[in-house]
Scaffold this motif. Sequence first.
Motif, PDB file in Angstrom:
ATOM      1  N   UNK A  27       3.539   3.792   2.673  1.00  0.00           N
ATOM      2  CA  UNK A  27       3.101   2.394   1.590  1.00  0.00           C
ATOM      3  C   UNK A  27       1.758   1.739   2.653  1.00  0.00           C
ATOM      4  N   UNK A  28       0.937   1.941   2.218  1.00  0.00           N
ATOM      5  CA  UNK A  28      -0.547   1.257   2.000  1.00  0.00           C
ATOM      6  C   UNK A  28      -0.576   0.004   1.730  1.00  0.00           C
ATOM      7  N   UNK A  29      -1.011  -0.647   2.218  1.00  0.00           N
ATOM      8  CA  UNK A  29      -1.990  -1.824   1.306  1.00  0.00           C
ATOM      9  C   UNK A  29      -3.014  -2.043   1.628  1.00  0.00           C
ATOM     10  N   UNK A  30      -3.856  -1.256   2.189  1.00  0.00           N
ATOM     11  CA  UNK A  30      -5.313  -1.130   2.278  1.00  0.00           C
ATOM     12  C   UNK A  30      -5.701  -0.933   3.499  1.00  0.00           C
ATOM     13  N   UNK A  31      -6.831  -0.348   3.073  1.00  0.00           N
ATOM     14  CA  UNK A  31      -7.795   0.536   4.203  1.00  0.00           C
ATOM     15  C   UNK A  31      -7.891   1.315   3.634  1.00  0.00           C
ATOM     16  N   UNK A  32      -8.769   2.064   4.589  1.00  0.00           N
ATOM     17  CA  UNK A  32      -9.338   3.979   4.326  1.00  0.00           C
ATOM     18  C   UNK A  32      -7.793   5.138   4.677  1.00  0.00           C
ATOM     19  N   UNK A  33      -7.689   5.468   3.435  1.00  0.00           N
ATOM     20  CA  UNK A  33      -6.523   6.713   4.059  1.00  0.00           C
ATOM     21  C   UNK A  33      -6.901   7.705   5.253  1.00  0.00           C
ATOM     22  N   UNK A  34      -8.299   8.195   5.050  1.00  0.00           N
ATOM     23  CA  UNK A  34      -8.775   8.983   5.969  1.00  0.00           C
ATOM     24  C   UNK A  34      -9.178   7.710   7.148  1.00  0.00           C
ATOM     25  N   UNK A  72      -2.421   5.886  -7.319  1.00  0.00           N
ATOM     26  CA  UNK A  72      -1.516   4.888  -7.693  1.00  0.00           C
ATOM     27  C   UNK A  72      -0.250   4.819  -7.184  1.00  0.00           C
ATOM     28  N   UNK A  73       0.187   5.796  -6.533  1.00  0.00           N
ATOM     29  CA  UNK A  73       1.535   5.937  -5.800  1.00  0.00           C
ATOM     30  C   UNK A  73       1.483   5.402  -5.020  1.00  0.00           C
ATOM     31  N   UNK A  74       3.136   4.631  -5.389  1.00  0.00           N
ATOM     32  CA  UNK A  74       3.713   3.682  -4.365  1.00  0.00           C
ATOM     33  C   UNK A  74       3.612   4.036  -2.777  1.00  0.00           C
ATOM     34  N   UNK A  75       4.124   5.635  -2.788  1.00  0.00           N
ATOM     35  CA  UNK A  75       3.753   5.714  -0.934  1.00  0.00           C
ATOM     36  C   UNK A  75       2.700   6.727  -1.314  1.00  0.00           C
ATOM     37  N   UNK A  76       1.327   6.483  -0.641  1.00  0.00           N
ATOM     38  CA  UNK A  76      -0.258   7.339  -0.290  1.00  0.00           C
ATOM     39  C   UNK A  76       0.433   8.901   0.512  1.00  0.00           C
ATOM     40  N   UNK A  98      -4.544  -0.443   6.766  1.00  0.00           N
ATOM     41  CA  UNK A  98      -2.627  -1.480   6.569  1.00  0.00           C
ATOM     42  C   UNK A  98      -1.394  -0.767   5.768  1.00  0.00           C
ATOM     43  N   UNK A  99      -0.620  -0.367   6.444  1.00  0.00           N
ATOM     44  CA  UNK A  99       0.494  -0.030   6.157  1.00  0.00           C
ATOM     45  C   UNK A  99       2.280   0.043   6.566  1.00  0.00           C
ATOM     46  N   UNK A 100       2.942  -0.025   5.624  1.00  0.00           N
ATOM     47  CA  UNK A 100       3.477   0.232   6.593  1.00  0.00           C
ATOM     48  C   UNK A 100       5.674   1.890   6.807  1.00  0.00           C
ATOM     49  N   UNK A 101       5.085   1.521   7.326  1.00  0.00           N
ATOM     50  CA  UNK A 101       6.539   3.177   7.303  1.00  0.00           C
ATOM     51  C   UNK A 101       7.830   2.746   7.205  1.00  0.00           C
ATOM     52  N   UNK A 102       8.079   4.206   6.423  1.00  0.00           N
ATOM     53  CA  UNK A 102       9.849   3.734   5.891  1.00  0.00           C
ATOM     54  C   UNK A 102      10.469   5.326   6.260  1.00  0.00           C
ATOM     55  N   UNK A 103      10.782   5.192   7.690  1.00  0.00           N
ATOM     56  CA  UNK A 103      10.858   6.204   8.410  1.00  0.00           C
ATOM     57  C   UNK A 103      13.466   6.586   7.740  1.00  0.00           C
ATOM     58  N   UNK A 104      12.941   7.773   7.929  1.00  0.00           N
ATOM     59  CA  UNK A 104      14.679   7.381   8.594  1.00  0.00           C
ATOM     60  C   UNK A 104      15.274   9.297   8.514  1.00  0.00           C
ATOM     61  N   UNK A 105      16.189   9.562   9.092  1.00  0.00           N
ATOM     62  CA  UNK A 105      16.861  10.598   9.293  1.00  0.00           C
ATOM     63  C   UNK A 105      17.095  10.996   8.502  1.00  0.00           C
ATOM     64  N   UNK A 106      17.281  12.674   8.188  1.00  0.00           N
ATOM     65  CA  UNK A 106      18.505  12.826   7.285  1.00  0.00           C
ATOM     66  C   UNK A 106      18.369  14.606   7.620  1.00  0.00           C
ATOM     67  N   UNK A 107      20.068  14.717   6.963  1.00  0.00           N
ATOM     68  CA  UNK A 107      20.596  16.341   7.399  1.00  0.00           C
ATOM     69  C   UNK A 107      20.152  17.116   5.773  1.00  0.00           C
ATOM     70  N   UNK A 108      20.079  18.170   5.940  1.00  0.00           N
ATOM     71  CA  UNK A 108      20.093  18.880   4.504  1.00  0.00           C
ATOM     72  C   UNK A 108      21.598  18.734   3.785  1.00  0.00           C
ATOM     73  N   UNK A 109      21.355  18.731   2.539  1.00  0.00           N
ATOM     74  CA  UNK A 109      22.657  18.825   1.567  1.00  0.00           C
ATOM     75  C   UNK A 109      22.766  20.064   1.142  1.00  0.00           C
ATOM     76  N   UNK A 110      21.653  20.172   0.816  1.00  0.00           N
ATOM     77  CA  UNK A 110      21.426  21.254  -0.625  1.00  0.00           C
ATOM     78  C   UNK A 110      20.326  22.635  -0.139  1.00  0.00           C
ATOM     79  N   UNK A 111      20.337  23.595  -0.323  1.00  0.00           N
ATOM     80  CA  UNK A 111      18.723  24.208  -0.399  1.00  0.00           C
ATOM     81  C   UNK A 111      18.948  24.783  -1.381  1.00  0.00           C
ATOM     82  N   UNK A 112      17.746  25.124  -2.137  1.00  0.00           N
ATOM     83  CA  UNK A 112      18.018  26.147  -3.081  1.00  0.00           C
ATOM     84  C   UNK A 112      15.820  26.922  -3.352  1.00  0.00           C
TER      85      UNK A 112
END
Length: 112
Positions: free
Chosen positions: A16-23, A54-58, A94-108
């Motif tokens: 979640x970017x809250x300011x500054x240069x994404x590059x 405008x996406x919340x998570x850039x 400025x950014x806030x990371x939101x990490x989480x670990x997942x395991x595959x549930x389904x593949x198509x």
Amino acid sequence: MRKSQIDPMVLINVFELTGGDIEELVADWQMALDVMRNMSGFISSTLHRSVDGNAKFQLINVAHWESAEDFQAAFADPEFLSISGKMLASDRYSFTPHPSIYRRALTTEIQG
């Protein structure tokens, strides 16, 4: 057989970017990735950038690790902690990371 061939762990980290240069953030992410790629259990990482300004998570990172233990060890590594700490304290973005670990549930897949 490598653990990654069985069922790798998937780290999904939305930023979640809250300011500054994404590059600048993307450039610093590359430096962090250069450290990660040499860590035990690392398989791959793809950083995705939103096409909607405008996406919340850039930025969204999707990374694959052989195990949750490998991921946890990597994120406790002093070199990675130093780089990530500098990124979180940067005055260029400025950014806030939101990490989480997942395991595959389904593949198509589309069959050709």
